[in-house]
Design a protein around this motif. Sequence first.
Motif, PDB file in Angstrom:
ATOM      1  N   LYS A   1      15.926 -22.449  -3.652  1.00 18.56           N
ATOM      2  CA  LYS A   1      17.075 -22.368  -4.567  1.00 18.56           C
ATOM      3  C   LYS A   1      16.873 -21.276  -5.623  1.00 18.56           C
ATOM      4  O   LYS A   1      17.818 -20.579  -6.008  1.00 18.56           O
ATOM      5  CB  LYS A   1      17.246 -23.717  -5.283  1.00 18.56           C
ATOM      6  N   ILE A   2      15.636 -21.166  -6.085  1.00 20.59           N
ATOM      7  CA  ILE A   2      15.337 -20.207  -7.151  1.00 20.59           C
ATOM      8  C   ILE A   2      15.369 -18.783  -6.586  1.00 20.59           C
ATOM      9  O   ILE A   2      15.934 -17.876  -7.185  1.00 20.59           O
ATOM     10  CB  ILE A   2      13.964 -20.532  -7.772  1.00 20.59           C
ATOM     11  N   LEU A   3      14.774 -18.618  -5.396  1.00 21.75           N
ATOM     12  CA  LEU A   3      14.806 -17.304  -4.741  1.00 21.75           C
ATOM     13  C   LEU A   3      16.237 -16.893  -4.426  1.00 21.75           C
ATOM     14  O   LEU A   3      16.610 -15.727  -4.560  1.00 21.75           O
ATOM     15  CB  LEU A   3      13.968 -17.341  -3.460  1.00 21.75           C
ATOM     16  N   LYS A   4      17.043 -17.871  -4.023  1.00 26.64           N
ATOM     17  CA  LYS A   4      18.448 -17.579  -3.711  1.00 26.64           C
ATOM     18  C   LYS A   4      19.153 -16.996  -4.943  1.00 26.64           C
ATOM     19  O   LYS A   4      19.908 -16.019  -4.849  1.00 26.64           O
ATOM     20  CB  LYS A   4      19.162 -18.841  -3.235  1.00 26.64           C
ATOM     21  N   ALA A   5      18.875 -17.597  -6.104  1.00 22.08           N
ATOM     22  CA  ALA A   5      19.481 -17.102  -7.347  1.00 22.08           C
ATOM     23  C   ALA A   5      18.989 -15.678  -7.641  1.00 22.08           C
ATOM     24  O   ALA A   5      19.792 -14.775  -7.870  1.00 22.08           O
ATOM     25  CB  ALA A   5      19.149 -18.042  -8.497  1.00 22.08           C
ATOM     26  N   LEU A   6      17.671 -15.469  -7.606  1.00 26.07           N
ATOM     27  CA  LEU A   6      17.115 -14.153  -7.936  1.00 26.07           C
ATOM     28  C   LEU A   6      17.629 -13.071  -6.983  1.00 26.07           C
ATOM     29  O   LEU A   6      18.016 -11.980  -7.409  1.00 26.07           O
ATOM     30  CB  LEU A   6      15.583 -14.205  -7.872  1.00 26.07           C
TER      31      LEU A   6
END
Length: 203
Positions: free
Chosen positions: A188-193
């Motif tokens: 989820k965090i990588l998707k945002a970045l």
Amino acid sequence: MAMVNTAASSYTVGTKTRYTLNLDNVIIFPDNANIPVHPPDEDENWLIITELLSNPAPRPGGHGFLVKDQKGDRFPVIFNTPTAARDVKAYKTGRLVCLLNGSIRDFMPQRGFIVKDRKTAFMLPCNLATLRRLSLRLRGQSERGEFGQCCNVCKKRDALRSCRCKTRYCGLECQRADWSKGHSQECKILKALISWNRIDWWD
Ligand SMILES: [Zn+2]
Ligand SMILES: [Zn+2]
């Protein structure tokens, strides 16, 4: 805005294979001292990234919590939405709350932010240290020519399989191995970045 134009000249929008995102760019990711005092123009966007220091609770004006920005400055964020108690439910201590195009005019009664539209705030399930670590990892992959091209596990080139976050794999085997090795926590965090990397913040 002269200030924005000056900064824009040193800012490069990322591509599918180039990760240029810099969380220290205070024009895109302003800390408390650099939050614009004006509402955004049509072609300007910014994201205030903060970490929750308290769980949400009823506060004057709605439901809210205390946060710290990327420089460690603390201030309250109050949801003044019709469904405030429900809107802040997922916001827990140690997680991130990102405020889109938040303006300093939103403060009251002390310096802080009022969220009037719940679509302008969203939660990420990690803290600031993790966000910064993952962003630096993507920078490293980009500098080595791996970003968006090499398998995240075996580094094989021209990896065609893509996770929902756009992380690349040579095949299902490597993807499954990575998922159980920790990608499930980071997806989820990588998707945002990775999506922020492609945004033209001053289009
Ligand atoms: Zn592989
Ligand atoms: Zn993923």
